[in-house]
Design an enzyme around this catalytic site. Structure first.
Site, PDB file in Angstrom:
ATOM      1  N   GLU A  93       0.829  -1.200   0.000  1.00 23.06           N
ATOM      2  CA  GLU A  93       0.000   0.000   0.000  1.00 23.06           C
ATOM      3  C   GLU A  93       0.864   1.251   0.000  1.00 23.06           C
ATOM      4  O   GLU A  93       1.959   1.261   0.573  1.00 23.06           O
ATOM      5  CB  GLU A  93      -0.916  -0.014   1.237  1.00 23.06           C
ATOM      6  CG  GLU A  93      -1.945  -1.137   1.148  1.00 23.06           C
ATOM      7  CD  GLU A  93      -2.817  -1.298   2.385  1.00 23.06           C
ATOM      8  OE1 GLU A  93      -3.893  -1.877   2.249  1.00 23.06           O
ATOM      9  OE2 GLU A  93      -2.421  -0.860   3.485  1.00 23.06           O
ATOM     10  N   CYS A 106       3.505   8.569   0.897  1.00 24.84           N
ATOM     11  CA  CYS A 106       4.027   7.660   1.910  1.00 24.84           C
ATOM     12  C   CYS A 106       4.137   6.297   1.232  1.00 24.84           C
ATOM     13  O   CYS A 106       3.137   5.717   0.837  1.00 24.84           O
ATOM     14  CB  CYS A 106       3.060   7.630   3.094  1.00 24.84           C
ATOM     15  SG  CYS A 106       3.508   6.415   4.342  1.00 24.84           S
ATOM     16  N   CYS A 113       6.593  -6.915   6.819  1.00 29.95           N
ATOM     17  CA  CYS A 113       7.706  -6.345   7.574  1.00 29.95           C
ATOM     18  C   CYS A 113       8.309  -7.436   8.453  1.00 29.95           C
ATOM     19  O   CYS A 113       7.592  -8.281   8.978  1.00 29.95           O
ATOM     20  CB  CYS A 113       7.223  -5.189   8.450  1.00 29.95           C
ATOM     21  SG  CYS A 113       8.565  -4.247   9.217  1.00 29.95           S
ATOM     22  N   CYS A 117       6.971  -4.739  15.844  1.00 30.19           N
ATOM     23  CA  CYS A 117       6.412  -3.712  16.721  1.00 30.19           C
ATOM     24  C   CYS A 117       4.985  -4.105  17.097  1.00 30.19           C
ATOM     25  O   CYS A 117       4.148  -4.345  16.236  1.00 30.19           O
ATOM     26  CB  CYS A 117       6.419  -2.357  16.013  1.00 30.19           C
ATOM     27  SG  CYS A 117       8.054  -1.880  15.430  1.00 30.19           S
ATOM     28  N   CYS A 120       1.811  -2.118  15.630  1.00 27.99           N
ATOM     29  CA  CYS A 120       1.724  -1.811  14.198  1.00 27.99           C
ATOM     30  C   CYS A 120       1.036  -2.946  13.433  1.00 27.99           C
ATOM     31  O   CYS A 120       1.398  -4.114  13.582  1.00 27.99           O
ATOM     32  CB  CYS A 120       3.126  -1.573  13.640  1.00 27.99           C
ATOM     33  SG  CYS A 120       3.134  -1.213  11.877  1.00 27.99           S
ATOM     34  N   GLY A 164       7.022  -1.917   5.832  1.00 24.27           N
ATOM     35  CA  GLY A 164       8.397  -2.399   5.764  1.00 24.27           C
ATOM     36  C   GLY A 164       9.404  -1.527   6.488  1.00 24.27           C
ATOM     37  O   GLY A 164       9.090  -0.420   6.928  1.00 24.27           O
ATOM     38  N   GLU A 165      10.604  -2.053   6.623  1.00 22.03           N
ATOM     39  CA  GLU A 165      11.699  -1.326   7.250  1.00 22.03           C
ATOM     40  C   GLU A 165      12.712  -0.973   6.146  1.00 22.03           C
ATOM     41  O   GLU A 165      13.443  -1.844   5.664  1.00 22.03           O
ATOM     42  CB  GLU A 165      12.337  -2.213   8.339  1.00 22.03           C
ATOM     43  CG  GLU A 165      13.651  -1.711   8.901  1.00 22.03           C
ATOM     44  CD  GLU A 165      13.630  -0.242   9.323  1.00 22.03           C
ATOM     45  OE1 GLU A 165      12.727   0.180  10.066  1.00 22.03           O
ATOM     46  OE2 GLU A 165      14.532   0.502   8.891  1.00 22.03           O
ATOM     47  N   SER A 196      12.350   6.702   7.106  1.00 21.45           N
ATOM     48  CA  SER A 196      12.026   6.459   8.511  1.00 21.45           C
ATOM     49  C   SER A 196      12.443   5.044   8.892  1.00 21.45           C
ATOM     50  O   SER A 196      12.151   4.091   8.180  1.00 21.45           O
ATOM     51  CB  SER A 196      10.522   6.642   8.713  1.00 21.45           C
ATOM     52  OG  SER A 196      10.178   6.361  10.050  1.00 21.45           O
ATOM     53  N   SER A 219      11.780   5.972  14.478  1.00 27.51           N
ATOM     54  CA  SER A 219      10.581   5.668  15.265  1.00 27.51           C
ATOM     55  C   SER A 219      11.046   5.216  16.638  1.00 27.51           C
ATOM     56  O   SER A 219      11.424   4.072  16.826  1.00 27.51           O
ATOM     57  CB  SER A 219       9.779   4.563  14.583  1.00 27.51           C
ATOM     58  OG  SER A 219       9.409   4.995  13.297  1.00 27.51           O
ATOM     59  N   HIS A 221       9.613   5.997  20.149  1.00 19.49           N
ATOM     60  CA  HIS A 221       8.499   5.583  21.024  1.00 19.49           C
ATOM     61  C   HIS A 221       8.860   5.386  22.493  1.00 19.49           C
ATOM     62  O   HIS A 221       7.971   5.464  23.342  1.00 19.49           O
ATOM     63  CB  HIS A 221       7.793   4.331  20.493  1.00 19.49           C
ATOM     64  CG  HIS A 221       7.245   4.494  19.117  1.00 19.49           C
ATOM     65  ND1 HIS A 221       6.391   5.511  18.784  1.00 19.49           N
ATOM     66  CD2 HIS A 221       7.456   3.794  17.968  1.00 19.49           C
ATOM     67  CE1 HIS A 221       6.077   5.419  17.503  1.00 19.49           C
ATOM     68  NE2 HIS A 221       6.722   4.400  16.975  1.00 19.49           N
ATOM     69  N   ASN A 295      -3.151   5.152  16.295  1.00 19.58           N
ATOM     70  CA  ASN A 295      -4.267   4.625  15.515  1.00 19.58           C
ATOM     71  C   ASN A 295      -4.522   3.204  15.974  1.00 19.58           C
ATOM     72  O   ASN A 295      -3.740   2.312  15.672  1.00 19.58           O
ATOM     73  CB  ASN A 295      -3.914   4.655  14.030  1.00 19.58           C
ATOM     74  CG  ASN A 295      -3.593   6.067  13.595  1.00 19.58           C
ATOM     75  OD1 ASN A 295      -4.400   6.964  13.756  1.00 19.58           O
ATOM     76  ND2 ASN A 295      -2.384   6.270  13.099  1.00 19.58           N
ATOM     77  N   CYS A 338      -0.767   6.021   9.931  1.00 20.61           N
ATOM     78  CA  CYS A 338       0.444   5.343  10.410  1.00 20.61           C
ATOM     79  C   CYS A 338       0.098   4.034  11.090  1.00 20.61           C
ATOM     80  O   CYS A 338      -0.739   3.995  11.985  1.00 20.61           O
ATOM     81  CB  CYS A 338       1.143   6.175  11.472  1.00 20.61           C
ATOM     82  SG  CYS A 338       1.921   7.647  10.891  1.00 20.61           S
TER      83      CYS A 338
HETATM   84  N1  SAH Z   1       9.782   0.603   9.765  1.00 16.46           N
HETATM   85  C1  SAH Z   1       9.915   2.035   9.581  1.00 16.46           C
HETATM   86  C2  SAH Z   1       8.954   2.578   8.564  1.00 16.46           C
HETATM   87  C3  SAH Z   1       7.484   2.489   8.979  1.00 16.46           C
HETATM   88  S1  SAH Z   1       6.987   4.069   9.418  1.00 16.46           S
HETATM   89  C4  SAH Z   1       9.785   2.725  10.911  1.00 16.46           C
HETATM   90  O1  SAH Z   1       9.432   2.065  11.873  1.00 16.46           O
HETATM   91  O2  SAH Z   1      10.091   3.896  11.006  1.00 16.46           O
HETATM   92  C5  SAH Z   1       5.486   3.850  10.215  1.00 16.46           C
HETATM   93  C6  SAH Z   1       5.398   4.782  11.399  1.00 16.46           C
HETATM   94  O3  SAH Z   1       4.135   4.604  12.040  1.00 16.46           O
HETATM   95  C7  SAH Z   1       6.438   4.455  12.436  1.00 16.46           C
HETATM   96  O4  SAH Z   1       6.865   5.624  13.059  1.00 16.46           O
HETATM   97  C8  SAH Z   1       5.660   3.589  13.394  1.00 16.46           C
HETATM   98  O5  SAH Z   1       6.262   3.526  14.646  1.00 16.46           O
HETATM   99  C9  SAH Z   1       4.329   4.283  13.406  1.00 16.46           C
HETATM  100  N2  SAH Z   1       3.214   3.429  13.820  1.00 16.46           N
HETATM  101  C10 SAH Z   1       3.125   2.101  13.708  1.00 16.46           C
HETATM  102  N3  SAH Z   1       1.935   1.667  14.165  1.00 16.46           N
HETATM  103  C11 SAH Z   1       1.262   2.765  14.574  1.00 16.46           C
HETATM  104  C12 SAH Z   1      -0.043   2.983  15.116  1.00 16.46           C
HETATM  105  N4  SAH Z   1      -0.878   1.976  15.310  1.00 16.46           N
HETATM  106  N5  SAH Z   1      -0.421   4.257  15.388  1.00 16.46           N
HETATM  107  C13 SAH Z   1       0.416   5.285  15.140  1.00 16.46           C
HETATM  108  N6  SAH Z   1       1.645   5.141  14.621  1.00 16.46           N
HETATM  109  C14 SAH Z   1       2.071   3.899  14.341  1.00 16.46           C
END
Ligand code: SAH
Length: 345
Positions: A93, A106, A113, A117, A120, A164-165, A196, A219, A221, A295, A338
Site C-alpha cells: 500500500e 508515503c 515487515c 512492533c 503496528c 516495511g523497514e 524512517s 521511530s 516511542h 491509531n 500510520c
Molecule cells: N519501519 C519504519 C517505517 C514504517 S513508518 C519505521 O518504523 O520507522 C510507520 C510509522 O508509524 C512508524 O513511526 C511507526 O512507529 C508508526 N506506527 C506504527 N503503528 C502505529 C499505530 N498503530 N499508530 C500510530 N503510529 C504507528
C-alpha cells in the site's frame, strides 16, 4: 509470470551495452532508458522513436514489469490510499497525503515487515520480500500522477513510512531514491525525502558513510530500554545505546537534524520520567519530535495517552529547546494512517 528479463532491472550502461552487442548504437539505450523512467512507458509499442523491428526485438527479449494500482480509496479528508499489485501478485500500500501547500507520498519498501512492533498492523503480516527499486519508484510516480489529477500540482514530498523497514532493504531504497532525484527520473530534491527507520544502527552508520542527502526519521516511542523492548522487541538486539551511538555518528557526518516519531500511550510511556529520558536521548543533536496520534489496531492493549500527558511531553521538550509537533492522523477512515497499512481493502 514471464521468464523474460525485466528491462527495468538494467542500468543505463547495461542498456547501452545491450544495443551495442546487438549491432545497434549505444544511444538507443539512452532513448529506451528515457522511455522507461522519465516517461514511465508500460509497453514497447509506445516507444515511437524506435523502429518497429527494434521494438519487436525488445519485446522478444524483455518484459516491462509495472506495478498496478488495484484499488484506490479516498478518505473524507482527501487522503488517498493505493493498493498496489506487484508483478507476482503480492500487494503493498501507498498513501497520498494532501495539505493546503503540499502533497506527500508515503511509500512502502517491503511486502510485509520483518520487525515485530506490537502496535503496528503491518508487523502482523509476514515479510514476504523486499521491493525492487522500480516497484518503489512506481509507487511514487502513481502518487505524483494522482496529485496532478486531483490536486492540480505535482508531488512535493516523500516519506518512507509505508510498509516495511527501509533500512532492511537499503540498497533498493537507495537505488529508488537515485531515480526519484535524478533529472532522468522525477528530478525531486533529496531534501524533500524522509527515510524512517525503527533504528538499525549499522545501517544508520552506513547511510552516513554513503553521504546521503535525504533526511532521517527514527521511530523511537521510548528512550527507556526495557519499555522499548517490550513494545518493539527487536530493541533487545539493537539497543538504545547502539542506536544513540549510530545517530551521533550520523549527525557528526551529515549535520542533518534528526526527527523522532513518538506515540504516547496510556500506562506505557506517559510519565515525566519517560519524557525526561526522551530529552536525555536526543539532546546531543538538533532534533525534532513528532508526537503522533495512536491509531488503534488491536484489542486495547495500547491506548492513546490523555491530553495531559501530551502537554507534559510538549512542555518538557520545549523547555529543553527540542522542536516538537503534535501530529493529527490522516486517512483513518480508510485505514491509511500510520501503522494501519495491512492490505485490508
Ligand atoms: N519501519 C519504519 C517505517 C514504517 S513508518 C519505521 O518504523 O520507522 C510507520 C510509522 O508509524 C512508524 O513511526 C511507526 O512507529 C508508526 N506506527 C506504527 N503503528 C502505529 C499505530 N498503530 N499508530 C500510530 N503510529 C504507528
Amino acid at each position: 509470470m514471464s521468464t523474460k528479463k525485466d528491462i527495468r532491472a538494467l542500468t543505463k550502461e547495461q542498456l547501452r551495452d545491450f544495443f551495442v552487442a546487438n549491432g545497434d548504437k549505444a544511444f538507443r539505450g539512452n532513448q529506451v532508458y528515457e522511455w522507461l523512467w522519465q516517461k514511465s512507458a508500460h509497453s514497447f509499442d509506445v516507444m515511437t522513436n524506435l523502429s518497429k523491428e527494434t521494438r519487436e526485438m525488445l519485446a522478444h527479449n524483455f518484459v516491462i514489469n509495472h506495478i498496478k494500482v488495484d484499488v484506490m480509496q479516498r478518505s473524507s479528508d482527501g487522503t488517498i490510499k493505493n493498493a498496489v499489485r506487484l508483478h507476482d501478485d503480492l500487494v503493498v500500500e501507498s498513501v497520498l497525503i494532501p495539505t493546503s501547500t503540499r502533497t506527500t507520498a508515503c511509500v512502502s519498501s517491503q511486502v510485509g515487515c520483518s520487525l515485530d512492533c506490537r502496535f503496528c498492523a503491518t508487523a502482523r503480516l509476514k515479510r514476504m520480500r523486499n521491493l525492487n527499486p522500480d516497484e518503489i519508484y512506481d509507487q511514487v510516480v502513481a502518487i505524483d500522477n494522482e496529485s496532478r489529477l486531483y490536486f492540480d500540482r505535482p508531488l512535493s514530498n516523500i516519506v518512507f513510512m509505508g510498509m516495511g523497514e527501509p533500512l532492511m532493504n537499503y540498497n533498493n531504497v537507495l537505488k529508488a531514491i537515485d531515480k526519484i532525484t535524478s533529472p532522468e527520473g522525477l528530478g525531486m530534491s533529496p531534501k524533500r525525502i524522509i527515510v524512517s527507520t525503527s533504528g538499525v544502527p549499522k545501517m544508520i552508520k552506513k547511510m552516513a558513510d554513503d553521504n546521503v542527502k535525504f533526511k532521517l526519521a527514527v521511530s523511537l516511542h521510548s528512550a527507556v530500554d526495557e519499555i522499548r523492548t517490550s513494545i518493539m522487541p527487536f530493541n533487545a538486539t539493537f539497543s538504545l545505546t547502539d542506536l544513540r551511538e549510530a545517530l551521533q555518528y550520523w549527525y557528526e557526518k551529515t549535520k542533518s537534524r534528526i526527527t523522532y516519531e513518538y506515540v504516547v500511550w496510556k500506562g506505557i510511556n506517559d510519565t515525566q520520567k519517560d519524557a525526561d529520558a526522551l530529552v536525555a536521548f536526543c539532546r546531543f543533536a538538533p532534533s525534532k519530535v513528532n508526537l503522533i496520534e495512536y491509531n488503534p489496531i488491536d484489542d486495547g492493549t495500547f491506548q492513546q495517552a490523555a491530553q495531559k500527558a501530551i502537554s507534559m511531553y510538549t512542555e518538557t521538550l520545549e523547555r529543553n529547546n527540542i522542536v516538537v509537533t503534535v501530529r493529527r492522523s490522516r486517512g483513518k477512515d480508510i485505514d491509511a494512517a500510520c501503522g494501519q497499512l495491512a492490505n485490508k481493502s
